[in-house]
Write a protein that holds these residues in place. Sequence first.
Motif, PDB file in Angstrom:
ATOM      1  N   TRP A   1      20.376  41.068   6.258  1.00 53.77           N
ATOM      2  CA  TRP A   1      19.328  41.265   7.239  1.00 53.77           C
ATOM      3  C   TRP A   1      19.483  42.549   8.033  1.00 53.77           C
ATOM      4  N   SER A   2      20.681  42.834   8.523  1.00 50.49           N
ATOM      5  CA  SER A   2      20.871  44.017   9.364  1.00 50.49           C
ATOM      6  C   SER A   2      20.529  45.290   8.602  1.00 50.49           C
ATOM      7  N   SER A   3      20.939  45.383   7.331  1.00 54.74           N
ATOM      8  CA  SER A   3      20.587  46.545   6.519  1.00 54.74           C
ATOM      9  C   SER A   3      19.084  46.607   6.291  1.00 54.74           C
ATOM     10  N   ARG A   4      18.498  45.463   6.060  1.00 50.89           N
ATOM     11  CA  ARG A   4      17.065  45.411   5.742  1.00 50.89           C
ATOM     12  C   ARG A   4      16.213  45.964   6.880  1.00 50.89           C
ATOM     13  N   VAL A   5      16.458  45.515   8.104  1.00 47.31           N
ATOM     14  CA  VAL A   5      15.593  45.940   9.201  1.00 47.31           C
ATOM     15  C   VAL A   5      15.991  47.311   9.747  1.00 47.31           C
TER      16      VAL A   5
ATOM     17  N   ASN B   1      13.146  51.337   4.911  1.00 48.42           N
ATOM     18  CA  ASN B   1      11.964  51.838   5.611  1.00 48.42           C
ATOM     19  C   ASN B   1      11.020  52.638   4.716  1.00 48.42           C
ATOM     20  N   GLU B   2      11.022  52.314   3.418  1.00 50.17           N
ATOM     21  CA  GLU B   2      10.100  52.989   2.489  1.00 50.17           C
ATOM     22  C   GLU B   2       9.005  52.043   2.006  1.00 50.17           C
ATOM     23  N   TYR B   3       8.642  51.071   2.846  1.00 50.52           N
ATOM     24  CA  TYR B   3       7.627  50.066   2.521  1.00 50.52           C
ATOM     25  C   TYR B   3       8.052  49.197   1.345  1.00 50.52           C
ATOM     26  N   LEU B   4       9.375  48.975   1.248  1.00 49.73           N
ATOM     27  CA  LEU B   4       9.927  47.993   0.331  1.00 49.73           C
ATOM     28  C   LEU B   4      11.180  47.437   0.995  1.00 49.73           C
ATOM     29  N   GLU B   5      11.235  46.118   1.124  1.00 50.33           N
ATOM     30  CA  GLU B   5      12.431  45.466   1.643  1.00 50.33           C
ATOM     31  C   GLU B   5      12.935  44.486   0.594  1.00 50.33           C
TER      32      GLU B   5
ATOM     33  N   VAL C   1       9.689  37.131  12.633  1.00 48.04           N
ATOM     34  CA  VAL C   1       9.853  38.575  12.468  1.00 48.04           C
ATOM     35  C   VAL C   1      11.115  39.082  13.156  1.00 48.04           C
ATOM     36  N   GLY C   2      11.304  38.696  14.415  1.00 54.50           N
ATOM     37  CA  GLY C   2      12.434  39.207  15.176  1.00 54.50           C
ATOM     38  C   GLY C   2      12.153  40.578  15.748  1.00 54.50           C
ATOM     39  N   ALA C   3      13.188  41.149  16.367  1.00 51.08           N
ATOM     40  CA  ALA C   3      13.038  42.465  16.997  1.00 51.08           C
ATOM     41  C   ALA C   3      14.211  43.349  16.605  1.00 51.08           C
ATOM     42  N   GLY C   4      14.313  43.615  15.303  1.00 55.49           N
ATOM     43  CA  GLY C   4      15.405  44.460  14.826  1.00 55.49           C
ATOM     44  C   GLY C   4      16.679  43.681  14.579  1.00 55.49           C
TER      45      GLY C   4
ATOM     46  N   LEU D   1       9.747  36.968   2.543  1.00 59.93           N
ATOM     47  CA  LEU D   1       8.318  36.705   2.398  1.00 59.93           C
ATOM     48  C   LEU D   1       7.479  37.957   2.632  1.00 59.93           C
ATOM     49  N   PHE D   2       7.894  38.766   3.607  1.00 61.78           N
ATOM     50  CA  PHE D   2       7.132  39.952   3.969  1.00 61.78           C
ATOM     51  C   PHE D   2       8.083  40.943   4.638  1.00 61.78           C
ATOM     52  N   MET D   3       7.617  42.178   4.809  1.00 61.40           N
ATOM     53  CA  MET D   3       8.444  43.208   5.427  1.00 61.40           C
ATOM     54  C   MET D   3       8.541  42.967   6.938  1.00 61.40           C
ATOM     55  N   SER D   4       9.754  43.079   7.463  1.00 64.06           N
ATOM     56  CA  SER D   4       9.986  42.805   8.878  1.00 64.06           C
ATOM     57  C   SER D   4      10.309  44.042   9.697  1.00 64.06           C
ATOM     58  N   SER D   5      10.722  45.118   9.040  1.00 65.68           N
ATOM     59  CA  SER D   5      11.056  46.327   9.779  1.00 65.68           C
ATOM     60  C   SER D   5       9.813  46.926  10.411  1.00 65.68           C
TER      61      SER D   5
END
Length: 412
Positions: A81-85, A89-93, A174-177, A192-196
């Motif tokens: 998760w931490s790496s993901r958010v 950041n290229e519109y793919l998680e 979603v969370g906040a980072g 399910l969807f992009m969260s960043s």
Amino acid sequence: MPVFQSPGLADQGVNEAALAAWNARVQTLFNDHDVSPFLVLDPRDIEDTQTSDEFKWSGSPRELLDCLGAELAERVSDLGWSSRVELHNEYLEYALVMRPDLTGRMRPKRFVATTELMEWWMTMAVHDLEHFLHVVASITRCAYSAQELFGVTGEDWKALDISARMACFHQRLVGAGRAQPPEHPINLESVLFMSSGRNSLSDLTSVMHFGSFPYLVLQEGQSRRARLDEIFTHANRQDLFCRSALSNVAKGAYDLALVEGSVPPKGRAMAFADPLGMYIRSFQSPDLLHDEKNVPNEWVRFSRGVEGMPMRLEFGPSDDDPRFLDEVCLGAGVTTHPVSGYSLASLIEVGPLVKTAATSRPITKVELSEIPAAEPDGIVCGLPGTQRCRQISEFADQCENASRRNEKALKQ
């Protein structure tokens, strides 16, 4: 009739309220900007259209590669998760699904990636709860209730006002980072969807907009075509220049708005295609081998979108297959190496579908935008002293230190 249907046409059963809210959101983002001479909201307003093939890029994080180099980038991009958010950041998680092998050791079993926009998922949840829960169940293969996901019953959810539902969606899913993950783990686990926040519909439409003007620079008494870095500087969005996604979107729009080499200057109208979304344009699976053979076709599973517009990719063996993802290699011969999530993301091309006018038209003097010249190489990607590279380096140091502590604890 709404301009845009559900992204990828994946949610044909969604209600009219959700579609209306989605279109209103897109309309608002367009209204936040000055009118562009070449970017229009409704692709139906462009006669004789064709689909551009220019708006696509690699899904692996470019900033990470520029700042850290390939080896370290590969390690820190796959840390959940931490790496993901923080980094994706290229519109793919993406995430790696872990499973125990026969010895009990946890190993990567599958790679799961999404290009789905958070804003669409929030629109479904807020305006069509039943359809939203149906989609969640179809992906996770598990039925969830509103109480489980949002902490309130379906009836109470619908009684909340729109802003309260949106706030709850962010807090729960979603969370906040990385410092504040979502309260419910479903999106962490199932992607399910992009969260960043860096993969937002807002940034996508903003960059498309400011790239869609015919920019000229007056220098030493002569007009010349503006460089891409000058356009980002003029828009005061230098922070976005070093990302493949947004620099490619801006370049694609600019190349349409001011056709290079055209005399007199010409441009072509453009619009996001219906349906508006972010799509997986290609996946180079022939480069992947298992036991020196091409991976089975059934290991590549696209979903959440009709043909040509998938937004979800699952790659790897099923749980009842004894093989594991870390047995897959990229390339052959002396250059072969085991795959990682980062290397798999680099094999994926993502991008929106954009409609353009088939022919260009002359640009009037009123439509030409004169912007200031900027120093060549004024924006240099990957410099250690830049704020973004410092952030990435600090994150990598934290990850490496945590990994060393874990290894030391296991040995003890």
